[in-house]
Design a protein around this motif. Structure first.
Motif, PDB file in Angstrom:
ATOM      1  N   ARG A 152       0.831  -1.201   0.000  1.00  0.00           N
ATOM      2  CA  ARG A 152       0.000   0.000   0.000  1.00  0.00           C
ATOM      3  C   ARG A 152       0.869   1.254   0.000  1.00  0.00           C
ATOM      4  O   ARG A 152       0.585   2.230  -0.686  1.00  0.00           O
ATOM      5  N   ASP A 153       1.941   1.218   0.788  1.00  0.00           N
ATOM      6  CA  ASP A 153       2.857   2.353   0.831  1.00  0.00           C
ATOM      7  C   ASP A 153       3.463   2.612  -0.542  1.00  0.00           C
ATOM      8  O   ASP A 153       3.566   3.752  -0.986  1.00  0.00           O
ATOM      9  N   ARG A 154       3.854   1.512  -1.212  1.00  0.00           N
ATOM     10  CA  ARG A 154       4.458   1.679  -2.537  1.00  0.00           C
ATOM     11  C   ARG A 154       3.452   2.249  -3.525  1.00  0.00           C
ATOM     12  O   ARG A 154       3.799   3.061  -4.390  1.00  0.00           O
ATOM     13  N   LEU A 155       2.182   1.820  -3.397  1.00  0.00           N
ATOM     14  CA  LEU A 155       1.152   2.314  -4.300  1.00  0.00           C
ATOM     15  C   LEU A 155       0.936   3.816  -4.121  1.00  0.00           C
ATOM     16  O   LEU A 155       0.885   4.567  -5.090  1.00  0.00           O
ATOM     17  N   HIS A 156       0.804   4.270  -2.883  1.00  0.00           N
ATOM     18  CA  HIS A 156       0.532   5.695  -2.680  1.00  0.00           C
ATOM     19  C   HIS A 156       1.763   6.536  -3.016  1.00  0.00           C
ATOM     20  O   HIS A 156       1.643   7.654  -3.513  1.00  0.00           O
ATOM     21  N   GLU A 157       2.963   5.970  -2.822  1.00  0.00           N
ATOM     22  CA  GLU A 157       4.185   6.682  -3.198  1.00  0.00           C
ATOM     23  C   GLU A 157       4.278   6.827  -4.715  1.00  0.00           C
ATOM     24  O   GLU A 157       4.716   7.867  -5.227  1.00  0.00           O
ATOM     25  N   THR A 158       3.846   5.792  -5.427  1.00  0.00           N
ATOM     26  CA  THR A 158       3.854   5.859  -6.890  1.00  0.00           C
ATOM     27  C   THR A 158       2.893   6.925  -7.391  1.00  0.00           C
ATOM     28  O   THR A 158       3.233   7.731  -8.266  1.00  0.00           O
ATOM     29  N   VAL A 159       1.692   6.938  -6.833  1.00  0.00           N
ATOM     30  CA  VAL A 159       0.697   7.933  -7.236  1.00  0.00           C
ATOM     31  C   VAL A 159       1.190   9.339  -6.902  1.00  0.00           C
ATOM     32  O   VAL A 159       1.098  10.259  -7.711  1.00  0.00           O
ATOM     33  N   SER A 160       1.733   9.501  -5.702  1.00  0.00           N
ATOM     34  CA  SER A 160       2.244  10.805  -5.279  1.00  0.00           C
ATOM     35  C   SER A 160       3.344  11.294  -6.211  1.00  0.00           C
ATOM     36  O   SER A 160       3.354  12.462  -6.634  1.00  0.00           O
ATOM     37  N   ALA A 161       4.258  10.392  -6.562  1.00  0.00           N
ATOM     38  CA  ALA A 161       5.383  10.767  -7.424  1.00  0.00           C
ATOM     39  C   ALA A 161       4.895  11.179  -8.811  1.00  0.00           C
ATOM     40  O   ALA A 161       5.381  12.153  -9.395  1.00  0.00           O
ATOM     41  N   ARG A 162       3.912  10.454  -9.352  1.00  0.00           N
ATOM     42  CA  ARG A 162       3.400  10.766 -10.690  1.00  0.00           C
ATOM     43  C   ARG A 162       2.683  12.116 -10.699  1.00  0.00           C
ATOM     44  O   ARG A 162       2.847  12.915 -11.626  1.00  0.00           O
ATOM     45  N   LEU A 163       1.884  12.384  -9.677  1.00  0.00           N
ATOM     46  CA  LEU A 163       1.184  13.663  -9.598  1.00  0.00           C
ATOM     47  C   LEU A 163       2.174  14.819  -9.391  1.00  0.00           C
ATOM     48  O   LEU A 163       2.019  15.901  -9.971  1.00  0.00           O
ATOM     49  N   GLU A 164       3.197  14.561  -8.600  1.00  0.00           N
ATOM     50  CA  GLU A 164       4.212  15.590  -8.369  1.00  0.00           C
ATOM     51  C   GLU A 164       4.935  15.928  -9.669  1.00  0.00           C
ATOM     52  O   GLU A 164       5.217  17.100  -9.955  1.00  0.00           O
ATOM     53  N   ARG A 193      -5.804   9.023  -1.256  1.00  0.00           N
ATOM     54  CA  ARG A 193      -5.862   9.987  -0.157  1.00  0.00           C
ATOM     55  C   ARG A 193      -4.495  10.153   0.489  1.00  0.00           C
ATOM     56  O   ARG A 193      -4.071  11.265   0.822  1.00  0.00           O
ATOM     57  N   GLU A 194      -3.779   9.056   0.671  1.00  0.00           N
ATOM     58  CA  GLU A 194      -2.442   9.116   1.275  1.00  0.00           C
ATOM     59  C   GLU A 194      -1.469   9.830   0.344  1.00  0.00           C
ATOM     60  O   GLU A 194      -0.598  10.591   0.797  1.00  0.00           O
ATOM     61  N   ALA A 195      -1.619   9.588  -0.946  1.00  0.00           N
ATOM     62  CA  ALA A 195      -0.749  10.259  -1.919  1.00  0.00           C
ATOM     63  C   ALA A 195      -0.984  11.768  -1.905  1.00  0.00           C
ATOM     64  O   ALA A 195      -0.031  12.559  -1.924  1.00  0.00           O
ATOM     65  N   ILE A 196      -2.251  12.160  -1.865  1.00  0.00           N
ATOM     66  CA  ILE A 196      -2.567  13.595  -1.849  1.00  0.00           C
ATOM     67  C   ILE A 196      -2.077  14.240  -0.560  1.00  0.00           C
ATOM     68  O   ILE A 196      -1.589  15.373  -0.570  1.00  0.00           O
ATOM     69  N   GLN A 197      -2.162  13.520   0.549  1.00  0.00           N
ATOM     70  CA  GLN A 197      -1.672  14.068   1.802  1.00  0.00           C
ATOM     71  C   GLN A 197      -0.168  14.330   1.726  1.00  0.00           C
ATOM     72  O   GLN A 197       0.333  15.317   2.277  1.00  0.00           O
ATOM     73  N   THR A 198       0.552  13.470   1.013  1.00  0.00           N
ATOM     74  CA  THR A 198       1.984  13.688   0.812  1.00  0.00           C
ATOM     75  C   THR A 198       2.218  14.985   0.048  1.00  0.00           C
ATOM     76  O   THR A 198       3.102  15.776   0.376  1.00  0.00           O
ATOM     77  N   LEU A 199       1.410  15.226  -0.968  1.00  0.00           N
ATOM     78  CA  LEU A 199       1.524  16.452  -1.755  1.00  0.00           C
ATOM     79  C   LEU A 199       1.149  17.681  -0.934  1.00  0.00           C
ATOM     80  O   LEU A 199       1.744  18.755  -1.098  1.00  0.00           O
ATOM     81  N   VAL A 200       0.165  17.533  -0.058  1.00  0.00           N
ATOM     82  CA  VAL A 200      -0.214  18.631   0.835  1.00  0.00           C
ATOM     83  C   VAL A 200       0.956  18.982   1.745  1.00  0.00           C
ATOM     84  O   VAL A 200       1.284  20.159   1.940  1.00  0.00           O
ATOM     85  N   THR A 201       1.596  17.952   2.294  1.00  0.00           N
ATOM     86  CA  THR A 201       2.732  18.163   3.195  1.00  0.00           C
ATOM     87  C   THR A 201       3.869  18.880   2.479  1.00  0.00           C
ATOM     88  O   THR A 201       4.560  19.716   3.069  1.00  0.00           O
ATOM     89  N   LYS A 202       4.051  18.591   1.207  1.00  0.00           N
ATOM     90  CA  LYS A 202       5.116  19.232   0.423  1.00  0.00           C
ATOM     91  C   LYS A 202       4.737  20.630  -0.044  1.00  0.00           C
ATOM     92  O   LYS A 202       5.561  21.337  -0.638  1.00  0.00           O
TER      93      LYS A 202
END
Length: 250
Positions: free
Chosen positions: A11-23, A55-64
Motif C-alpha cells: 500500500r505504501d508503494r502504491l501511494h508513493e507511486t501515485v504521489s510521485a506521478r502527480l508531483e 488519499r495518502e498520496a494527496i496528503q503527501t503532496l499537501v505536506t510538500k
C-alpha cells in the motif's frame, strides 16, 4: 483482521507511486497553479489503486506544499513558482536580519558566489557587455560628477544587478532579484563607512567593466571578489558603529 506487513508495504508503494506521478505533473507544468485535481475515485481508476492510496498520496503532496484541499472542495494545485518561493525566502532572511545581523555577512557571501559565477559566464561570450550594464556605469559617472552619493549607491547596485541579468540565467536572475533590495541596503549601510571617494569607487567599477568587456574573466572575478570582501569589512564596521550608537543613546 489486521493487514500484514507485506500488505502495508504494498500500500505504501502504491501511494508513493501515485504521489510521485502527480508531483511530476505539477512540477513539469502539466498541472498549473489553480488547477483542480480529479476526484479521488477518478485518480484511483487511472492508477488502478484504492481511494485510500490516493488519499495518502494527496496528503503527501499537501505536506510538500504542492496542493491544498478543503472539506467538500476539489484538491487544488498551489505550488508557488521559483520566483514566489525565493521572494518568501527573502522575507524570511530579512526577518532574521532584524535579530541576527551576521546574516548580512552571509548575504554578502551569497552575493559573491552569484556574481563571480556570472562573470565567468559573461567572459566566455563574444559580446559580454549588455546595454543595461553600460547604462548603470554611465549613471555612476553622472552621480560621481554631481557628487550625488545616494544616486551613486543606487547606480552601483544597478550595475551589479545588470551584470547578473545579462548572463541570461533565469534561476540566478530570480535569486538575485529577490535579494536585490537587501543587497542595496547592504551597499547603503557599508557605504556609510567612507574608505574611498566617489572617483575611486567609479574607477573601480569602470575597471571591472573593462575586464568583462575584454573577456578577462580571472581579472574581473578578482576585482569583484575584492570589492565585495571590502564591502563586507566596511559592513562589519558600520554594524559595530550602529550598535555602539544604540547603546550610547539607550
Amino acid at each position: 483482521m489486521r493487514p500484514s506487513a507485506a500488505q502495508i508495504g504494498q500500500r505504501d508503494r502504491l501511494h508513493e507511486t501515485v504521489s510521485a506521478r502527480l508531483e511530476e505533473r505539477i512540477l513539469g507544468g502539466d498541472l498549473q497553479v489553480g488547477d483542480k485535481l480529479d476526484s479521488e475515485s477518478a485518480i484511483a481508476r487511472e492508477f488502478g489503486v484504492s481511494t485510500r492510496a490516493v488519499r495518502e498520496a494527496i496528503q503527501t503532496l499537501v505536506t510538500k506544499g504542492l496542493v491544498a484541499r478543503r472539506h467538500g472542495a476539489p484538491t487544488t494545485v498551489v505550488r508557488q513558482d521559483v520566483g514566489e518561493f525565493l521572494d518568501t525566502l527573502a522575507v524570511s532572511v530579512r526577518q532574521r536580519l532584524s535579530s541576527d545581523q551576521s546574516y548580512l555577512e552571509e548575504l554578502m557571501a551569497a552575493r559573491r558566489m552569484i556574481e563571480t559565477e556570472v562573470l565567468g559566464m559573461l567572459c566566455g561570450r563574444p559580446d559580454p557587455i549588455a546595454a543595461p550594464v553600460t547604462e548603470a556605469l554611465v549613471a555612476m559617472r553622472k552621480a560621481r560628477d554631481a557628487a550625488d552619493f545616494p544616486g551613486f549607491v543606487n547606480a552601483d547596485a544597478a550595475f551589479h544587478l545588470a551584470l547578473v541579468h545579462s548572463a541570461g540565467n533565469r534561476i540566478l536572475s530570480i535569486m538575485y532579484d529577490n535579494f536585490a533590495a537587501l543587497i542595496n541596503e547592504v551597499i547603503q549601510l557599508s557605504s556609510r563607512v567612507l574608505s574611498k571617494s566617489l572617483e575611486d569607487a567609479y574607477d573601480e567599477h569602470a575597471e571591472i567593466y573593462d575586464r568583462v568587456r575584454n573577456r578577462d574573466g580571472a581579472g574581473a572575478v578578482t576585482l569583484v571578489r575584492a570589492q565585495i570582501d571590502h564591502s563586507a569589512t566596511r559592513l562589519r564596521i558600520a554594524i559595530e558603529k550602529t550598535r555602539t550608537e544604540e547603546k550610547r543613546d539607550g
